[in-house]
Design a protein around this motif. Structure first.
Motif, mmCIF file in Angstrom:
data_model
loop_
_atom_site.group_PDB
_atom_site.id
_atom_site.type_symbol
_atom_site.label_atom_id
_atom_site.label_comp_id
_atom_site.label_asym_id
_atom_site.label_seq_id
_atom_site.Cartn_x
_atom_site.Cartn_y
_atom_site.Cartn_z
ATOM 1 N N ILE A 139 -22.622 18.068 8.961
ATOM 2 C CA ILE A 139 -22.358 19.495 9.130
ATOM 3 C C ILE A 139 -23.090 20.293 8.059
ATOM 4 C CG2 ILE A 139 -20.178 19.191 10.341
ATOM 5 C CD1 ILE A 139 -18.701 19.677 7.768
ATOM 6 N N ALA A 140 -23.635 21.418 8.474
ATOM 7 C CA ALA A 140 -24.410 22.274 7.574
ATOM 8 C C ALA A 140 -23.498 23.227 6.822
ATOM 9 C CB ALA A 140 -25.449 23.057 8.378
ATOM 10 N N ASP A 141 -24.017 23.750 5.715
ATOM 11 C CA ASP A 141 -23.227 24.653 4.886
ATOM 12 C C ASP A 141 -22.909 25.974 5.574
ATOM 13 O OD1 ASP A 141 -23.325 22.760 2.906
ATOM 14 O OD2 ASP A 141 -24.258 24.063 1.395
ATOM 15 N N ASP A 142 -23.865 26.525 6.308
ATOM 16 C CA ASP A 142 -23.709 27.892 6.810
ATOM 17 C C ASP A 142 -22.505 28.058 7.740
ATOM 18 O OD1 ASP A 142 -25.777 28.769 5.278
ATOM 19 O OD2 ASP A 142 -27.250 28.834 6.900
ATOM 20 N N PRO A 143 -22.338 27.214 8.772
ATOM 21 C CA PRO A 143 -21.148 27.393 9.618
ATOM 22 C C PRO A 143 -19.852 27.084 8.890
ATOM 23 C CG PRO A 143 -22.377 25.429 10.269
ATOM 24 C CD PRO A 143 -23.249 26.177 9.320
ATOM 25 N N VAL A 144 -19.909 26.187 7.916
ATOM 26 C CA VAL A 144 -18.724 25.879 7.115
ATOM 27 C C VAL A 144 -18.330 27.095 6.283
ATOM 28 C CG1 VAL A 144 -17.953 24.536 5.125
ATOM 29 C CG2 VAL A 144 -19.029 23.392 7.062
ATOM 30 N N ARG A 145 -19.311 27.714 5.654
ATOM 31 C CA ARG A 145 -19.054 28.916 4.854
ATOM 32 C C ARG A 145 -18.509 30.038 5.736
ATOM 33 N NH1 ARG A 145 -23.618 29.207 2.972
ATOM 34 N NH2 ARG A 145 -23.297 28.303 0.907
ATOM 35 N N ALA A 146 -19.084 30.192 6.921
ATOM 36 C CA ALA A 146 -18.692 31.281 7.818
ATOM 37 C C ALA A 146 -17.276 31.121 8.351
ATOM 38 C CB ALA A 146 -19.676 31.366 8.987
ATOM 39 N N PHE A 147 -16.766 29.886 8.389
ATOM 40 C CA PHE A 147 -15.414 29.651 8.909
ATOM 41 C C PHE A 147 -14.374 30.454 8.142
ATOM 42 C CE2 PHE A 147 -11.418 27.287 9.238
ATOM 43 C CZ PHE A 147 -11.331 27.071 10.602
ATOM 44 N N ALA A 148 -14.609 30.662 6.839
ATOM 45 C CA ALA A 148 -13.647 31.378 6.001
ATOM 46 C C ALA A 148 -13.881 32.878 5.981
ATOM 47 C CB ALA A 148 -13.688 30.824 4.576
ATOM 48 N N ASP A 149 -14.915 33.354 6.677
ATOM 49 C CA ASP A 149 -15.192 34.788 6.729
ATOM 50 C C ASP A 149 -14.298 35.482 7.753
ATOM 51 O OD1 ASP A 149 -17.214 34.800 4.823
ATOM 52 O OD2 ASP A 149 -18.814 34.479 6.297
ATOM 53 N N PRO A 150 -13.975 36.758 7.538
ATOM 54 C CA PRO A 150 -13.325 37.525 8.602
ATOM 55 C C PRO A 150 -14.325 37.744 9.739
ATOM 56 C CG PRO A 150 -13.750 38.903 6.635
ATOM 57 C CD PRO A 150 -14.161 37.510 6.299
ATOM 58 N N PRO A 151 -13.858 37.991 10.968
ATOM 59 C CA PRO A 151 -12.460 38.321 11.283
ATOM 60 C C PRO A 151 -11.651 37.179 11.891
ATOM 61 C CG PRO A 151 -13.839 38.996 13.109
ATOM 62 C CD PRO A 151 -14.760 38.354 12.089
ATOM 63 N N PHE A 152 -12.318 36.066 12.320
ATOM 64 C CA PHE A 152 -11.618 35.103 13.180
ATOM 65 C C PHE A 152 -10.425 34.443 12.492
ATOM 66 C CE2 PHE A 152 -15.980 34.989 15.081
ATOM 67 C CZ PHE A 152 -15.642 35.636 16.264
ATOM 68 N N VAL A 153 -10.620 33.930 11.272
ATOM 69 C CA VAL A 153 -9.520 33.238 10.617
ATOM 70 C C VAL A 153 -8.422 34.224 10.218
ATOM 71 C CG1 VAL A 153 -10.469 33.309 8.246
ATOM 72 C CG2 VAL A 153 -8.944 31.443 8.955
ATOM 73 N N ASP A 154 -8.792 35.456 9.859
ATOM 74 C CA ASP A 154 -7.798 36.470 9.513
ATOM 75 C C ASP A 154 -6.956 36.838 10.731
ATOM 76 O OD1 ASP A 154 -9.035 37.887 6.671
ATOM 77 O OD2 ASP A 154 -10.386 36.732 7.938
ATOM 78 N N ASP A 155 -7.623 37.029 11.865
ATOM 79 C CA ASP A 155 -6.898 37.380 13.089
ATOM 80 C C ASP A 155 -5.992 36.233 13.526
ATOM 81 O OD1 ASP A 155 -8.227 39.789 13.072
ATOM 82 O OD2 ASP A 155 -9.673 39.237 14.633
ATOM 83 N N ALA A 156 -6.480 34.994 13.392
ATOM 84 C CA ALA A 156 -5.667 33.829 13.758
ATOM 85 C C ALA A 156 -4.442 33.722 12.862
ATOM 86 C CB ALA A 156 -6.500 32.556 13.673
ATOM 87 N N ALA A 157 -4.623 33.999 11.564
ATOM 88 C CA ALA A 157 -3.493 33.953 10.635
ATOM 89 C C ALA A 157 -2.444 35.003 11.005
ATOM 90 C CB ALA A 157 -3.983 34.165 9.208
ATOM 91 N N GLU A 158 -2.891 36.194 11.339
ATOM 92 C CA GLU A 158 -1.951 37.255 11.699
ATOM 93 C C GLU A 158 -1.203 36.914 12.982
ATOM 94 O OE1 GLU A 158 -1.784 42.091 12.421
ATOM 95 O OE2 GLU A 158 -3.691 41.129 11.940
ATOM 96 N N LEU A 159 -1.930 36.381 13.957
ATOM 97 C CA LEU A 159 -1.289 36.021 15.218
ATOM 98 C C LEU A 159 -0.292 34.884 15.017
ATOM 99 C CD1 LEU A 159 -1.340 36.758 18.232
ATOM 100 C CD2 LEU A 159 -3.057 34.961 18.551
ATOM 101 N N LEU A 160 -0.686 33.867 14.233
ATOM 102 C CA LEU A 160 0.212 32.749 13.968
ATOM 103 C C LEU A 160 1.454 33.221 13.223
ATOM 104 C CD1 LEU A 160 0.553 29.667 14.226
ATOM 105 C CD2 LEU A 160 -0.723 29.418 12.087
ATOM 106 N N ALA A 161 1.278 34.175 12.320
ATOM 107 C CA ALA A 161 2.394 34.687 11.527
ATOM 108 C C ALA A 161 3.371 35.515 12.357
ATOM 109 C CB ALA A 161 1.868 35.519 10.360
ATOM 110 N N SER A 162 3.021 35.797 13.602
ATOM 111 C CA SER A 162 3.991 36.461 14.479
ATOM 112 C C SER A 162 5.155 35.547 14.814
ATOM 113 C CB SER A 162 3.302 36.910 15.777
ATOM 114 O OG SER A 162 2.282 37.849 15.514
ATOM 115 N N ALA A 163 4.940 34.237 14.682
ATOM 116 C CA ALA A 163 6.009 33.263 14.902
ATOM 117 C C ALA A 163 6.886 33.174 13.646
ATOM 118 C CB ALA A 163 5.406 31.893 15.220
ATOM 119 N N PRO A 164 8.122 32.731 13.794
ATOM 120 C CA PRO A 164 9.039 32.653 12.636
ATOM 121 C C PRO A 164 8.753 31.410 11.782
ATOM 122 C CG PRO A 164 10.169 31.918 14.609
ATOM 123 C CD PRO A 164 8.813 32.397 15.055
ATOM 124 N N LEU A 165 7.647 31.462 11.047
ATOM 125 C CA LEU A 165 7.203 30.324 10.237
ATOM 126 C C LEU A 165 7.630 30.479 8.788
ATOM 127 C CD1 LEU A 165 3.547 30.007 11.615
ATOM 128 C CD2 LEU A 165 5.620 28.882 12.458
#
Length: 260
Positions: free
Chosen positions: A57-83
């Motif tokens: 695996i290359a660095d660029d897609p790995v680095r991009a995984f932590a960029d907004p908006p996808f992981v931020d939006d996923a975290a917000e959606l997941l946090a809608s559950a009572p976790l």
């Protein structure tokens, strides 16, 4: 009268790459009764249909995984559950982006999770090593990590105050679905130097938790893996008193966890 229905008193969320089944599999394997696991998927471009991944695996897609908006939006959606806690289950971006970025990532995601604490896997490994008073570390990376990414991992732990006495990608098939516990056990057993006080097997997609107990018995030192330390810290942050057995001595420790 009633049969178990999987309803957990403590609910742990997991943010995982969209085609990676290992984090959920390992969290569910380790979690005893009373703990339930709930995942959200985040796009990672290194995957092809069917969960086939690039051999290195290359660095660029790995680095991009932590960029907004996808992981931020996923975290917000997941946090809608009572976790009670949410795990960011992706070691490699921590290696590529560095320790300081993990602190920022945790803070950024927690602005979207409505007060639910976020665990960053690599930072959880640092916290676990400190609790264990282990300063000399053998670092094992998945075979799909490049030598450069593995070295970035070594720097991550060096910056965090540890002496990395050995680091190397495991010389196994570079295929998540081909990893066998027996092969990984033997590789780690024969490549861990006697000077190591602990082993960390990085990579949340690296099938590893099944060998923890056997390796601890064989090597006589703590064995840590990405998903194991993440669950350990998530349970601490959730306030859970449930005991996890047979997945490493780290679960015997209920010391305070680090801020990152």
């Amino acid at each position: 009268m009633w049969q178990p229905d999987g309803w957990g008193g403590t609910r742990i969320g997991v943010l995982t790459p969209h085609a990676d089944v290992n984090p959920e599999s390992e969290f569910n394997a380790m979690a005893p009764a009373g703990i339930s696991i709930h995942a959200a998927r985040v796009p990672l471009t290194v995957y092809k249909p069917g969960g086939v991944m690039e051999r290195t695996i290359a660095d660029d897609p790995v680095r991009a995984f932590a960029d907004p908006p996808f992981v931020d939006d996923a975290a917000e959606l997941l946090a809608s559950a009572p976790l009670h806690a949410i795990v960011y289950a992706f070691t490699s971006s921590s290696y590529v982006r560095g320790r300081a970025d993990d602190v920022n990532l945790k803070q950024r995601l927690e602005t979207r999770t409505r007060g639910i604490p976020v665990v960053i896997s690599s930072a959880a490994a640092v916290a676990a090593l400190k609790v264990l008073n282990a300063t000399k570390l053998a670092l094992v990376s998945p075979p799909w990590f490049s030598a450069e990414m593995d070295q970035q991992g070594a720097r991550y732990f060096q910056v965090s105050g540890f002496d990395v006495v050995h680091n190397e990608p495991a010389a196994l098939l570079s295929d998540q679905q081909a990893i066998q516990p027996s092969d990984l056990f033997e590789w780690v057993r024969t490549h861990t130097p006697t000077s190591a006080q602990a082993v960390f097997i990085g990579g949340n997609g690296f099938r590893a938790v099944g060998i923890i107990k056997a390796l601890e018995e064989a090597l006589g030192i703590p064995i840590l893996t990405a998903n194991q330390v993440s669950l350990w810290q998530a349970l601490l942050l959730s306030g859970s008193q449930v005991s996890v057995t047979n997945y490493g001595q780290i679960f015997n420790h209920r010391s305070p966890v680090g801020a990152a």
